[in-house]
Design a protein around this motif. Structure first.
Motif, PDB file in Angstrom:
ATOM      1  N   LEU A 122      39.847 -52.696  69.753  1.00  0.00           N
ATOM      2  CA  LEU A 122      38.718 -53.535  69.327  1.00  0.00           C
ATOM      3  C   LEU A 122      37.415 -52.969  69.862  1.00  0.00           C
ATOM      4  N   ARG A 123      36.454 -52.875  69.002  1.00  0.00           N
ATOM      5  CA  ARG A 123      35.108 -52.439  69.394  1.00  0.00           C
ATOM      6  C   ARG A 123      34.258 -53.675  69.610  1.00  0.00           C
ATOM      7  N   PRO A 124      33.246 -53.591  70.457  1.00  0.00           N
ATOM      8  CA  PRO A 124      32.390 -54.760  70.709  1.00  0.00           C
ATOM      9  C   PRO A 124      31.680 -55.208  69.435  1.00  0.00           C
ATOM     10  N   ALA A 125      31.393 -56.494  69.356  1.00  0.00           N
ATOM     11  CA  ALA A 125      30.727 -57.051  68.178  1.00  0.00           C
ATOM     12  C   ALA A 125      29.350 -56.439  67.983  1.00  0.00           C
ATOM     13  N   SER A 126      28.682 -56.106  69.078  1.00  0.00           N
ATOM     14  CA  SER A 126      27.355 -55.491  68.954  1.00  0.00           C
ATOM     15  C   SER A 126      27.436 -54.136  68.263  1.00  0.00           C
ATOM     16  N   GLU A 127      28.545 -53.434  68.442  1.00  0.00           N
ATOM     17  CA  GLU A 127      28.740 -52.143  67.780  1.00  0.00           C
ATOM     18  C   GLU A 127      29.204 -52.339  66.337  1.00  0.00           C
ATOM     19  N   PHE A 128      30.042 -53.329  66.118  1.00  0.00           N
ATOM     20  CA  PHE A 128      30.583 -53.592  64.783  1.00  0.00           C
ATOM     21  C   PHE A 128      29.497 -54.118  63.837  1.00  0.00           C
ATOM     22  N   PHE A 129      28.608 -54.948  64.356  1.00  0.00           N
ATOM     23  CA  PHE A 129      27.536 -55.545  63.545  1.00  0.00           C
ATOM     24  C   PHE A 129      26.182 -54.896  63.815  1.00  0.00           C
ATOM     25  N   ASN A 130      26.147 -53.633  64.195  1.00  0.00           N
ATOM     26  CA  ASN A 130      24.904 -52.943  64.513  1.00  0.00           C
ATOM     27  C   ASN A 130      24.118 -52.681  63.223  1.00  0.00           C
ATOM     28  N   HIS A 131      23.110 -53.503  62.975  1.00  0.00           N
ATOM     29  CA  HIS A 131      22.348 -53.383  61.734  1.00  0.00           C
ATOM     30  C   HIS A 131      21.428 -52.163  61.724  1.00  0.00           C
ATOM     31  N   ARG A 132      21.204 -51.560  62.870  1.00  0.00           N
ATOM     32  CA  ARG A 132      20.356 -50.359  62.922  1.00  0.00           C
ATOM     33  C   ARG A 132      21.063 -49.127  62.363  1.00  0.00           C
ATOM     34  N   GLN A 133      22.377 -49.168  62.311  1.00  0.00           N
ATOM     35  CA  GLN A 133      23.144 -48.035  61.788  1.00  0.00           C
ATOM     36  C   GLN A 133      23.517 -48.216  60.318  1.00  0.00           C
ATOM     37  N   LEU A 134      23.002 -49.245  59.667  1.00  0.00           N
ATOM     38  CA  LEU A 134      23.308 -49.465  58.259  1.00  0.00           C
ATOM     39  C   LEU A 134      22.386 -48.626  57.391  1.00  0.00           C
ATOM     40  N   SER A 135      22.965 -47.923  56.467  1.00  0.00           N
ATOM     41  CA  SER A 135      22.184 -47.165  55.491  1.00  0.00           C
ATOM     42  C   SER A 135      23.049 -46.897  54.269  1.00  0.00           C
ATOM     43  N   ARG A 136      22.387 -46.684  53.167  1.00  0.00           N
ATOM     44  CA  ARG A 136      23.095 -46.385  51.930  1.00  0.00           C
ATOM     45  C   ARG A 136      23.553 -44.933  51.970  1.00  0.00           C
ATOM     46  N   PRO A 137      24.823 -44.667  51.658  1.00  0.00           N
ATOM     47  CA  PRO A 137      25.279 -43.282  51.648  1.00  0.00           C
ATOM     48  C   PRO A 137      24.588 -42.498  50.530  1.00  0.00           C
ATOM     49  N   ALA A 138      24.340 -41.229  50.782  1.00  0.00           N
ATOM     50  CA  ALA A 138      23.631 -40.387  49.823  1.00  0.00           C
ATOM     51  C   ALA A 138      24.468 -40.128  48.571  1.00  0.00           C
ATOM     52  N   ASP A 139      25.768 -39.922  48.746  1.00  0.00           N
ATOM     53  CA  ASP A 139      26.630 -39.645  47.601  1.00  0.00           C
ATOM     54  C   ASP A 139      28.040 -40.136  47.904  1.00  0.00           C
ATOM     55  N   LEU A 140      28.922 -39.945  46.949  1.00  0.00           N
ATOM     56  CA  LEU A 140      30.295 -40.407  47.100  1.00  0.00           C
ATOM     57  C   LEU A 140      31.028 -39.679  48.217  1.00  0.00           C
TER      58      LEU A 140
END
Length: 164
Positions: A22-40
Motif C-alpha cells: 500500500l502506498r500512502p494516500a498522499s502519493e496515490f491522490f497526488n494531484h500535482r503528478q496528474l497530466s494527460r499522456p502525450a500518446d498511447l
C-alpha cells in the motif's frame, strides 16, 4: 477452532503480501503528478508502471467497489445472507434427521429446500450484472488513474535495477 486459526493465517498472509504494498494516500491522490499522456505509448507505459506500483491501493479500490455494489443491491445481499445463513444453520443445528409434525426431515432434505428457494432468489438478484459492474467500474477507475498519474523519479531507475 482450526477454522479460526486458518482464517487468521490467511488474513496474516494477505496483510503481509498485499497490504505491505500500500502506498500512502498522499502519493496515490497526488494531484500535482496528474497530466494527460502525450500518446498511447506513454499511456501504456504509465498504466504498466502504476498498476504494479499501486497494486495494493487498487486492490482496496476494488474491495470498496464490491462492498458498495453489495450494499446497493439489497436483493443480492439478502440472497447471499439467506443461503449462507441457511447453510450455517443446517450445519450447526440439524446434524441428524429430526421429526417435525409427524414427518422425518433429513439434513439432505433441508439442503434441497434451501437451494430450491435460494437459487431462484439469487437468480432474481442478478449477481452477474453486479459482477460485471464491479469489473467495469474497477477497470475504468484503475485505467483512468494509472494513465493520468505520472510515474515518480524511481520509475526512471527501475530499468537500471532490473538489468544489474
Amino acid at each position: 477452532m482450526e477454522h479460526i486459526t486458518r482464517v487468521n493465517d490467511i488474513v496474516k498472509h494477505f496483510r503481509e503480501t498485499r497490504l505491505n504494498n500500500l502506498r500512502p494516500a498522499s502519493e496515490f491522490f497526488n494531484h500535482r503528478q496528474l497530466s494527460r499522456p502525450a500518446d498511447l505509448n506513454q499511456a501504456t507505459e504509465r498504466i504498466s508502471y502504476n498498476t504494479r506500483y499501486f497494486a495494493g491501493n487498487y486492490g482496496i479500490l476494488i474491495a470498496m467497489l464490491a462492498v458498495y455494489a453489495l450494499i446497493t443491491n439489497v436483493w443480492l445481499l439478502f440472497a447471499i445472507g439467506f443461503l449462507f445463513g441457511g447453510f450455517t444453520a443446517i450445519n450447526r443445528f440439524v446434524t441428524e434427521p429430526i421429526e417435525i409434525a409427524g414427518s422425518v426431515v433429513t439434513p439432505k432434505g433441508l439442503y434441497m429446500s434451501l437451494f430450491v428457494i435460494g437459487i431462484p432468489l439469487l437468480w432474481f438478484a442478478a449477481p452477474l450484472s453486479t459482477l460485471f459492474w464491479i469489473v467495469g467500474a474497477s477497470l475504468f477507475c484503475i485505467l483512468f488513474h494509472a494513465s493520468l498519474l505520472e510515474p515518480g523519479l524511481e520509475s526512471e531507475y527501475s530499468n537500471i535495477q532490473d538489468t544489474v
